[in-house]
Write a protein that holds these residues in place. Structure first.
Motif, PDB file in Angstrom:
ATOM      1  N   ILE A 166      59.623  52.941  27.960  1.00 48.98           N
ATOM      2  CA  ILE A 166      58.397  52.966  27.152  1.00 48.98           C
ATOM      3  C   ILE A 166      57.706  51.609  27.175  1.00 48.98           C
ATOM      4  O   ILE A 166      56.476  51.513  27.286  1.00 48.98           O
ATOM      5  N   GLY A 167      58.474  50.533  27.076  1.00 48.37           N
ATOM      6  CA  GLY A 167      57.881  49.199  27.135  1.00 48.37           C
ATOM      7  C   GLY A 167      57.204  48.935  28.462  1.00 48.37           C
ATOM      8  O   GLY A 167      56.069  48.449  28.512  1.00 48.37           O
ATOM      9  N   GLY A 168      57.887  49.258  29.578  1.00 43.10           N
ATOM     10  CA  GLY A 168      57.279  49.065  30.890  1.00 43.10           C
ATOM     11  C   GLY A 168      56.084  49.959  31.103  1.00 43.10           C
ATOM     12  O   GLY A 168      55.063  49.543  31.677  1.00 43.10           O
ATOM     13  N   LEU A 169      56.185  51.221  30.640  1.00 43.73           N
ATOM     14  CA  LEU A 169      55.060  52.157  30.765  1.00 43.73           C
ATOM     15  C   LEU A 169      53.834  51.641  30.018  1.00 43.73           C
ATOM     16  O   LEU A 169      52.715  51.659  30.544  1.00 43.73           O
ATOM     17  N   SER A 170      54.030  51.177  28.794  1.00 42.13           N
ATOM     18  CA  SER A 170      52.911  50.673  27.988  1.00 42.13           C
ATOM     19  C   SER A 170      52.266  49.462  28.639  1.00 42.13           C
ATOM     20  O   SER A 170      51.040  49.359  28.726  1.00 42.13           O
ATOM     21  N   LEU A 171      53.102  48.534  29.099  1.00 40.58           N
ATOM     22  CA  LEU A 171      52.579  47.305  29.701  1.00 40.58           C
ATOM     23  C   LEU A 171      51.806  47.601  30.975  1.00 40.58           C
ATOM     24  O   LEU A 171      50.686  47.107  31.165  1.00 40.58           O
ATOM     25  N   PHE A 172      52.380  48.409  31.857  1.00 37.72           N
ATOM     26  CA  PHE A 172      51.707  48.736  33.118  1.00 37.72           C
ATOM     27  C   PHE A 172      50.456  49.577  32.869  1.00 37.72           C
ATOM     28  O   PHE A 172      49.409  49.350  33.479  1.00 37.72           O
ATOM     29  N   PHE A 173      50.557  50.553  31.964  1.00 36.06           N
ATOM     30  CA  PHE A 173      49.454  51.477  31.703  1.00 36.06           C
ATOM     31  C   PHE A 173      48.227  50.739  31.175  1.00 36.06           C
ATOM     32  O   PHE A 173      47.119  50.883  31.705  1.00 36.06           O
ATOM     33  N   ILE A 174      48.407  49.926  30.138  1.00 33.29           N
ATOM     34  CA  ILE A 174      47.248  49.277  29.521  1.00 33.29           C
ATOM     35  C   ILE A 174      46.665  48.206  30.445  1.00 33.29           C
ATOM     36  O   ILE A 174      45.449  47.971  30.452  1.00 33.29           O
ATOM     37  N   THR A 175      47.512  47.575  31.249  1.00 38.98           N
ATOM     38  CA  THR A 175      47.010  46.574  32.195  1.00 38.98           C
ATOM     39  C   THR A 175      46.210  47.239  33.316  1.00 38.98           C
ATOM     40  O   THR A 175      45.162  46.739  33.724  1.00 38.98           O
ATOM     41  N   ALA A 176      46.702  48.389  33.812  1.00 41.94           N
ATOM     42  CA  ALA A 176      45.967  49.113  34.848  1.00 41.94           C
ATOM     43  C   ALA A 176      44.630  49.615  34.317  1.00 41.94           C
ATOM     44  O   ALA A 176      43.606  49.575  35.022  1.00 41.94           O
ATOM     45  N   ILE A 177      44.596  50.088  33.068  1.00 45.08           N
ATOM     46  CA  ILE A 177      43.335  50.526  32.461  1.00 45.08           C
ATOM     47  C   ILE A 177      42.375  49.343  32.321  1.00 45.08           C
ATOM     48  O   ILE A 177      41.157  49.485  32.496  1.00 45.08           O
ATOM     49  N   ALA A 178      42.912  48.164  32.024  1.00 45.61           N
ATOM     50  CA  ALA A 178      42.067  46.965  31.929  1.00 45.61           C
ATOM     51  C   ALA A 178      41.411  46.658  33.274  1.00 45.61           C
ATOM     52  O   ALA A 178      40.228  46.296  33.330  1.00 45.61           O
ATOM     53  N   VAL A 179      42.171  46.793  34.356  1.00 49.98           N
ATOM     54  CA  VAL A 179      41.614  46.568  35.689  1.00 49.98           C
ATOM     55  C   VAL A 179      40.522  47.598  35.992  1.00 49.98           C
ATOM     56  O   VAL A 179      39.424  47.258  36.456  1.00 49.98           O
ATOM     57  N   PHE A 180      40.802  48.882  35.721  1.00 45.93           N
ATOM     58  CA  PHE A 180      39.827  49.955  35.971  1.00 45.93           C
ATOM     59  C   PHE A 180      38.551  49.723  35.160  1.00 45.93           C
ATOM     60  O   PHE A 180      37.430  49.838  35.675  1.00 45.93           O
ATOM     61  N   THR A 181      38.714  49.387  33.871  1.00 44.38           N
ATOM     62  CA  THR A 181      37.549  49.161  33.006  1.00 44.38           C
ATOM     63  C   THR A 181      36.729  47.978  33.482  1.00 44.38           C
ATOM     64  O   THR A 181      35.488  48.028  33.481  1.00 44.38           O
TER      65      THR A 181
END
Length: 472
Positions: free
Chosen positions: A287-302
């Motif tokens: 869950i920690g890795g998923l959250s970190l990777f997910f929100i960072t990838a969304i930041a790049v996309f945004t």
């Protein structure tokens, strides 16, 4: 009667008033119609749909209303069909133009209608679904690899060395960020989990606002900035965006410097979550890795889509990127706030995480949660840990010896310092006696001088009385 053979009608920028005549719809040979930058009002005549040979039609810069007919133009140029169908408009509902290639607003800013077909909200959902699917594939691949290693299947030495490199004690905590509320996912605190989830949701909502504002909707006001202008004296519209390849290169560098670290750490945590098997620790790390990777990838996309929408210069590109990076730091700012509000609770959380994840493992675990001695033999880090544990007693004895010798050295140093102090005191006393003796000698010399002067004066007085005296 001769007007029916007319092919070009250019009446732009003539301050024409009133409505468009119905007779224009009877000019069947018309291929170019330019009525832009006038004061025309009303709706478009129905006869326009009969103009099958039209290649160019410019109606922008007027006050037309209603819906334009669907026209199949014989020209695919982006400046072939232009009307005032953009926002902001002079009317509550802008002109509807389903066939327009470009729409303009009251500010005389224009943009191509193809951009409206790009729905970044929908693409964002596809992107998030792709991230989740990819991370689950990573977990499955990690479990499969560990199963293969357990069965003793031979693999490339380089692959084994890369994939079997286990974390060192505390690596999970460092990877997710010791000063981030996402580290609370590694704890058993319900409050910590709630705060981490709230930070994740807050960042997600912020990024969704930016993604929503990045979509071009011609009939409503959005953050999208139109990038074309259609001058009065030219037939084609001009792209005013000054964003160059250099700006995007700097954008990529900034994103890589600030976000690549979190992306790699998030992916690393997801991969290594399988090392704990089906356990609570495995779930926490995942869950920690998923959250970190997910929100960072969304930041790049945004960052990409929002800059495409509103950046029209290299400076704006960098400026908007920096603003979006602040949103990505919400988790760390919340952690700093908690460190001021309740540092004791935060310290307990950190101590718990370090206790659970910082103890050195004796061996790794396979997908069933069982330790494998093969992992210890193949892993230099674990071999070193095992060797160090075997010599802990010797190291403790050595430390005690060093501490004992250090205490003895400190005692000897104190004695030396005391001897030096006594010597300094004795030197000062001798110096004071010498100064006193010197002062006494000076006084005696002064007394002798005075006596000599007195005797000389008496002698001189006697000599003056008797000039034959030889006393002096």
């Amino acid at each position: 009667a001769n007007l029916t053979s007319m092919e070009t009608l250019n009446l732009r920028d003539n301050d024409l008033k009133g409505s468009i005549p119905d007779g224009i719809g009877k000019l069947f040979n018309l291929s170019s119609l330019r009525l832009s930058y006038n004061a025309l009002i009303g709706t478009i005549p129905d006869g326009f749909s009969n103009l099958s040979k039209l290649e160019i039609i410019h109606l922008h810069g007027n006050r037309l209303r209603g819906t334009l007919p669907i026209l199949a133009l014989n020209n695919n140029n982006e400046s072939s069909f232009i009307a005032d169908c953009g926002s902001p408009s002079d009317f509550e509902t802008p002109l509807e133009c389903p066939s327009c290639t470009m729409c303009c607003n009251t500010l005389q800013e224009c943009d191509v209608t193809e951009e409206e077909n790009i729905r970044y909200e929908l693409r964002g959902l596809y992107f998030m679904a792709g991230i989740l699917g990819s991370l689950f594939v990573v977990v499955i691949a990690s479990l499969y690899y560990r199963r293969v290693m357990k069965l003793g299947v031979r693999t490339s030495h380089a692959i084994r060395r890369f994939l079997k490199r286990e974390v060192t004690p505390g690596d999970e905590h460092d990877a997710i960020g010791r000063e981030s509320v996402y580290s609370f996912f590694l704890s058993s605190s319900v409050t910590g989990w709630i705060l981490a989830i709230l930070a994740l949701v807050a960042q997600g909502f912020c990024f969704s606002f930016f993604i929503g504002g990045s979509t071009l909707e011609l009939d409503s006001d959005k953050d999208w900035i139109y990038k074309f202008v259609c001058p009065r004296d030219t037939d084609d519209c001009r792209n005013t965006s000054d964003v160059e390849l250099t700006g995007w290169i700097y954008f990529a560098i900034i994103i890589a410097v600030h976000l690549l670290y979190d992306l790699l750490n998030g992916l690393k945590l997801v991969w290594r979550s399988a090392r704990y098997g089906l356990s609570r620790k495995s779930f926490q790390v995942f869950i920690g890795g998923l959250s970190l990777f997910f929100i960072t990838a969304i930041a790049v996309f945004t960052s990409v889509v929002y800059n495409v929408a509103i950046s029209r210069s290299n400076l704006e590109l960098i400026y908007n990127t920096v603003i979006l990076l602040f949103v990505n730091d919400i988790d760390e700012k919340l952690y700093e706030t908690l460190s001021v509000i309740n540092p004791r609770w935060l310290g307990d959380i950190t101590k718990e995480i370090d206790t659970v994840f910082c103890s050195p493992p004796h061996a790794t675990q396979d997908s069933d949660g069982n330790t494998t001695e093969e992992d210890v033999e193949d892993n230099p880090t674990l071999k070193k840990v095992k060797s160090n544990q075997a010599t802990n007693e010797e190291i403790g004895t050595l430390i005690e010896t060093i501490q004992r010798e250090r205490g003895q050295m400190e005692k000897e140093r104190a004695l030396k310092e005391e001897e030096i102090w006594l010597l300094k005191k004795e030197i000062i006393s001798i110096k004071e006696e010498m100064m006193s003796e010197r002062a006494r000698k000076d006084e005696e010399i002064e007394s002798l001088k005075k006596l000599i002067f007195t005797v000389r004066d008496e002698c001189m007085s006697l000599r003056g009385m008797d000039k034959y005296s030889t006393v002096c």
